[in-house]
Design an enzyme around this catalytic site. Structure first.
Site, PDB file in Angstrom:
ATOM      1  CG  HIS A  36      -1.805  -0.883   1.090  1.00  0.00           C
ATOM      2  ND1 HIS A  36      -3.421  -0.952   0.658  1.00  0.00           N
ATOM      3  CD2 HIS A  36      -1.269  -2.826   1.351  1.00  0.00           C
ATOM      4  CE1 HIS A  36      -3.993  -2.536   1.380  1.00  0.00           C
ATOM      5  NE2 HIS A  36      -3.143  -2.660   1.517  1.00  0.00           N
ATOM      6  CD  GLU A  39       0.225   1.932   5.036  1.00  0.00           C
ATOM      7  OE1 GLU A  39      -0.099   2.374   3.946  1.00  0.00           O
ATOM      8  OE2 GLU A  39      -1.108   0.548   4.872  1.00  0.00           O
TER       9      GLU A  39
END
Ligand SMILES: [Zn+2]
Length: 498
Positions: free
Chosen positions: A227, A309
């Site tokens: 992500h 992330e």
């Protein structure tokens, strides 16, 4: 940006709907999560700042320099042609708009089941977080270019089956939005252990269904989805029972912290994070979400999944991609290889037949069972290094076996040979006993006399014979097990619990 437009944006910046943490993993605001629940001030400032930047970039096509969906498909096909000896391409389903969800498998025996751990990477779960799909194609090409001369590339190809789905949400990508074509956030679409938003399989999105069916076909040991919007390695649980934001550990909390740290410490600067200690976070401690992919992987598919992330900016200009790749390259490689370089690995066999048993392995004190494969009975149990673990192998119809181990930083090979609950030898003893109990009819008086007078001698003889039979059977089983181990490339040093 001039002062007038800055003033126009001020109400937006101060709007409560924006006072949330970065939207990478979450985003669809949870109505029960209070906007001010313990979030650091700099998070608001950062989110507001990003909005300003996003507004100023509005007229610029963010996708410039990124692969389109058809570019990506072509890049994957080119890859499997160029690196055909160590890869194959297959489809796990289609998006709402019918775009195929292509996967590349990288292995020395692609498409063939082996007694090896499997790892998967999924990119672009959120349509507006496209860095992952670019990084994953760079990763595939790097492995192909460096195999077999680089030890990590060699280990990944030879000892792991790596599956890469660069884009789980191609429709969201072409629409430049987070959700899929039906506007559903795919990282909220999985069954949830606490608050299942939609537990009817029929209502689930085709992209989600594809992932769920994929995990029925392939037994993944670990995985990660990529992500953007922050820089942190996030691990289960993602949700809490009471919807409050708090650290909510899963049974394998230690293992997950270990895995997440492998990623953050190999990264250029993730572990130096000021927001997340060591660059890792428990999902629920950051902000709870429900229906997330990583919790479902761990609970229902036995797969240890992280949510990564990988860039602060969700959609950075394409010229930043080479740097982001360099920052994440070692982390991505080390995380894959950790499924072979750490933890306990072995097989479970029957002492009676020498055949593999698709049993299970449990660790005392950790309420999570890892199943062995059906074909080779191989299991791959990720664990953080520790002084002492009590490892137990079980299989229905067999006696469980337990052993105590010390796990170093490296992997440990540990096989189990299980005895049946009732062995053939014991069956024979029972049948002899049954027989003796029913003898003694009038026509068998002589036999009866012999039997009664030498009962003790016969009994001892039968016991000795049964014992010899069991020994021979076990020897045969062990020989067959050792042969099997050698064929499977089990390595020279394997601990066996027999
Ligand atoms: Zn995301």
């Amino acid at each position: 940006m001039n002062l007038v437009s800055l003033l126009r944006l001020l109400p937006l910046i101060l709007s409560p709907s924006l006072l949330y943490p970065v939207e990478s993993r979450g985003g669809e605001k949870d109505p029960l999560l209070h906007p001010l629940s313990g979030l650091a001030h700099h998070t608001y400032v950062r989110t507001g700042k990003r909005l300003l930047e996003e507004q100023s970039q509005k007229r610029v096509d963010l996708a410039k320099g990124y692969m389109s969906n058809s570019d990506l498909e072509k890049a994957m096909k080119d890859f499997t042609q160029r690196c055909g000896n160590i890869s194959r391409m297959y489809r796990i389903g289609k998006s709402v708009k019918g775009v195929p969800l292509w996967v590349i498998e990288i292995s020395d025996n692609p498409g063939k089941e082996e007694a090896e751990p499997a790892f998967k990477y999924i990119g672009n779960v959120h349509g507006d977080e496209p860095v992952g799909r670019e990084l994953l194609m760079r990763l595939a090409n790097w492995i192909c270019d460096n195999y077999p001369k680089d030890p990590l590339a060699e280990l990944i190809v030879d000892k792991v089956h790596l599956h890469i789905l660069p884009s789980m949400n191609p429709d969201g990508f072409s629409l430049r939005k987070r959700g899929n074509a039906n506007d559903i956030d795919l990282n909220r679409d999985f069954p949830d252990q606490f608050f299942s938003v939609n537990n009817e399989m029929g209502r689930r999105q085709p992209e989600t269904r594809a992932i769920m069916n994929w995990l029925r076909d392939i037994r993944f040991t670990a995985s990660a989805s990529l992500h953007g919007g922050a820089l942190v390695a996030n691990y289960p649980w993602d949700g809490t029972e009471d919807r409050r934001r708090s650290y909510f550990p899963c049974p394998d909390d230690e293992t997950f912290r270990f895995m997440a740290s492998i990623y953050s410490r190999s990264h250029h600067n993730m572990s130096l994070s000021k927001e997340f200690e060591g660059g890792i976070t428990n999902g629920a401690a950051w902000y709870p979400i429900y229906g997330a992919m990583q919790d479902w992987n761990y609970i229902h598919a036995d797969c240890f999944e992280l949510t990564l992330e990988v860039s602060d900016n969700k959609w950075p200009p394409a010229n930043e991609l080479p740097t982001i790749w360099e920052h994440n390259r070692k982390s991505m490689l080390n995380l894959i290889s950790s499924v072979a370089k750490t933890g306990i690995h072995g097989k479970i066999f029957s002492s009676e037949t020498g055949r593999p048993l698709p049993g299970s392995v449990m660790i005392k004190g950790i309420n999570h069972t890892v199943k062995a494969g059906r074909a080779f009975a191989d299991y791959h149990r990720l664990l953080a290094p520790a002084e002492k673990y009590e490892v137990m192998a079980t299989m229905t119809g067999y006696k469980s076996k337990t052993t105590i181990i010390r796990l170093e930083a490296g992997p440990m090979a540990l096989d189990f040979i299980l005895d049946p609950e009732v062995s053939n030898g014991e069956h024979r003893l029972e049948s002899v006993c049954d027989c003796s109990c029913t003898t003694g009819g009038s026509g068998l008086e002589v036999m009866g006399f012999l039997w009664n007078s030498h009962l003790e001698v016969y009994f001892v003889l039968v016991i000795v014979l049964a014992f010899v039979c069991i020994l021979l059977l076990r020897k045969r089983a062990r020989l067959s097990f050792l042969r099997h181990s050698r064929q499977q490339g089990g390595g020279p040093k394997r601990a066996v619990v027999a």
